[in-house]
Design an enzyme around this catalytic site. Structure first.
Site, short mmCIF file in Angstrom:
data_model
loop_
_atom_site.label_atom_id
_atom_site.label_comp_id
_atom_site.label_asym_id
_atom_site.label_seq_id
_atom_site.Cartn_x
_atom_site.Cartn_y
_atom_site.Cartn_z
N GLU A 150 -4.60 -8.75 0.14
CA GLU A 150 -5.39 -8.54 1.37
C GLU A 150 -6.85 -8.45 0.94
O GLU A 150 -7.19 -7.62 0.09
CB GLU A 150 -4.97 -7.26 2.10
CG GLU A 150 -3.59 -7.34 2.71
CD GLU A 150 -3.17 -6.10 3.48
OE1 GLU A 150 -4.04 -5.41 4.03
OE2 GLU A 150 -1.96 -5.83 3.50
N GLU B 142 0.85 -1.21 0.00
CA GLU B 142 0.00 0.00 0.00
C GLU B 142 0.88 1.26 0.00
O GLU B 142 0.72 2.14 0.85
CB GLU B 142 -0.95 0.00 1.20
CG GLU B 142 -1.98 -1.10 1.13
CD GLU B 142 -3.06 -1.04 2.22
OE1 GLU B 142 -2.98 -0.17 3.10
OE2 GLU B 142 -3.96 -1.89 2.20
O1 AHR Z 1 -4.61 -5.97 7.41
C1 AHR Z 1 -4.47 -4.83 8.19
C2 AHR Z 1 -3.87 -3.66 7.45
O2 AHR Z 1 -4.74 -3.23 6.45
C3 AHR Z 1 -2.59 -3.94 6.70
O3 AHR Z 1 -1.47 -3.80 7.50
C4 AHR Z 1 -2.59 -2.90 5.63
O4 AHR Z 1 -1.90 -3.29 4.48
C5 AHR Z 1 -4.05 -2.64 5.38
O5 AHR Z 1 -4.36 -1.32 5.27
#
Ligand code: AHR
Length: 514
Positions: free
Chosen positions: A313, A190
């Site tokens: 994610e 990110e």
């Molecule tokens: O999964 C939790 C957080 O969410 C992670 O660290 C990040 O990549 C996302 O914003």
């Protein structure tokens, strides 16, 4: 019981054409390959995901590696083929050398991202050992916040080096003669996120620096696969990054977190995700499947095959405060509504087979997770069930499937949503076809006509999962209770109709008639 019998009698007597839903699977028409890596998981040094989740040295529940045995058993049921670590946002401050070597010499540092302290007792070698214990491929993300390209390349050497070189020998000195052979490497996480402590929040800047990381890491091991940091939704970040990095980007990552404002609202978000995948298909299709004119002076080969999407994610993050995690709201209790959405979400991924290179649910234990623990117990949350069931029974080819269905009772944002949501997959050259059907209606039994075309198939069995209400949930405070009712379905020679109960997830497995 009487009502059920009456219903089945009615179903048997009803002309098939009069049934309210129709499902047609075209078993011989493949949409594309579904990567088994779709069912991956992610762990981060956040809250009790690692420490107090999978790893609790000294606990009576832990093995000699410090791995919680009860959690390990549940993770094995989830059977993730891929495990991502160490973050997440935490990657932006993680220095891998803090987490290798003698435990007594590991440095404890503040976890500047998520709060608390990080003792680094679970580091690279422990992560690899965990991956081996569950049969998952390791996936490491490198630090592009406070780290350097050289540090990342040294990590590749530590993990994959086979020569008589410093970091490869360091790994050997730590007891690992054979290389860890880590294939998947993420270039940051990110990186566009403005509030984070990253330093590359402009896509041109990210691309310039990521190129140097890519070069040094590939020079260490040309066979590694690189994941560049992208974003979900529509943005020019992805185009800027890939216009520059596509010759070495095997994957571009994007993250999706959905929130359950209401049942229909959540399912509307899953439908929007489905549409966004369509947009990603068109976008990634603009890059050549095989990069051309890649100078041999790079000294490593370019990407082999099309750029694919890494959903590294995805999950449900409904907010809330408190728990053991400094108010980040990551300790979620999932309801059956969340599980229905998870199954639909997997159906949506099945509908875009060639696009998705892999996916890792965020996160595996305690943090927005299918497994919840406290010091004495661990439980499977509702979302655990579709994740485990799909990973085990769905095939690796997506096949054409159509469904006509009554609408969901409440309209979500955008178009009206069908109550039934399906996907069909095949494995072993069509030797097994799995039809996944989610009845998302909270009260309606839906009888459906079933038709499997493209061969002569017989039902070999299946599973039907339901729960007493959309709000049903499991909790580590009630460790012996299970709200999800799982029914194993018997084989049947001919099946041309089936009733899908309200709030249900059904997997039907078919094999060709002999
Ligand atoms: O999964 C939790 C957080 O969410 C992670 O660290 C990040 O990549 C996302 O914003």
């Amino acid at each position: 019981m009487k009502a059920t019998l009456t219903f089945f009698t009615a179903l048997l007597l009803a002309p098939l054409a009069a049934l309210p839903a129709t499902i047609t699977v075209q078993a011989d028409q493949r949409l594309g390959r579904i990567e088994p890596m779709l069912y991956g998981q992610f762990i981060e040094h956040l809250g009790c995901c690692i420490n107090g989740g999978i790893f609790e040295p000294g606990s009576p529940l832990a093995d000699t590696n410090g791995f919680r045995r009860d959690v390990l058993a549940k993770v094995r049921e989830l059977n993730p083929p891929l495990l991502r670590w160490p973050g997440g946002t935490y990657t932006k401050i993680y220095h891998w050398q803090d987490g290798v070597g003698a435990k007594s010499e590991r440095k404890c540092r503040p976890n500047l991202i998520w709060g608390g302290e990080e003792d680094h007792l679970f580091g690279t070698d422990e992560f690899i050992r965990y991956c081996r214990a569950i049969g998952a491929e390791p996936y490491l993300s490198v630090n592009m916040g406070t780290g350097t390209a050289e540090e990342a390349a040294n990590w590749v050497e530590y993990c994959n080096g086979t020569g008589n070189t410093h970091y490869a020998n360091l790994r050997r000195n730590h007891g690992f003669t054979a290389p860890h052979a880590v294939k998947f490497w993420g270039l940051g996480n990110e990186e566009e996120a403005e509030p984070d402590c990253g330093r590359l929040q402009d896509p041109n800047e990210y691309s310039r620096v990521a190129w140097q990381y890519a070069k040094l890491m590939k020079l260490q091991d040309p066979s590694i696969r690189l994941i560049v940091a992208g974003v979900g939704g529509s943005t020019n970040w992805n185009a800027t990054v890939l216009n520059s990095l596509h010759p070495v980007a095997d994957y571009i990552s994007a993250h999706w977190y959905l929130r359950a404002n209401s049942h229909a609202g959540l399912l509307g978000s899953v439908a929007a995700f489905d549409r966004q995948l369509g947009a990603f298909e068109s976008f990634l299709g603009t890059y050549p499947p095989q990069p051309k004119n890649f100078s041999h002076w790079y000294r490593f080969p370019p990407r082999q095959g099309p750029v694919r999407l890494a959903i590294d994610e995805w999950g449900l993050w409904n907010g809330g405060q408190g728990g053991r995690t400094n108010g980040w709201g990551v300790e979620q209790t999932y309801t059956w509504q969340d599980a229905l959405a998870t199954a639909s979400w997997l159906n949506a991924m099945h509908r875009h087979p060639n696009l998705i290179g892999f996916a890792t649910w965020a996160q595996m234990v305690n943090v927005i997770a299918p497994i919840q623990t406290d010091r004495q117990n661990s439980v499977r949350q509702t979302v655990f069930h579709p994740l485990a069931l799909y990973a085990k029974h769905c095939g690796d080819w997506s096949v054409v499937a159509r469904c006509e269905s009554p609408a969901l009772e409440a309209a979500g944002p955008g178009q009206p949503l069908p109550a039934l949501d399906i996907s069909a997959t095949a494995r072993d050259q069509g030797a097994q076809v799995t039809l996944a059907v989610v009845n998302r209606h909270s009260t309606l039994n839906i009888p459906a006509r079933l038709q499997i075309d493209g061969g002569s198939y017989t039902l070999t069995g299946g599973y039907e999962l339901t729960a007493p209400s959309l709000q049903a949930s499991n909790s580590v405070s009630r460790p012996t209770e299970e709200c999800v009712l799982t029914r194993q379905l018997p084989a049947a020679v001919g099946i041309d109709a089936r009733e899908f109960p309200p709030r249900s997830i059904t997997l039907l497995m078919f094999a060709p008639k002999r």
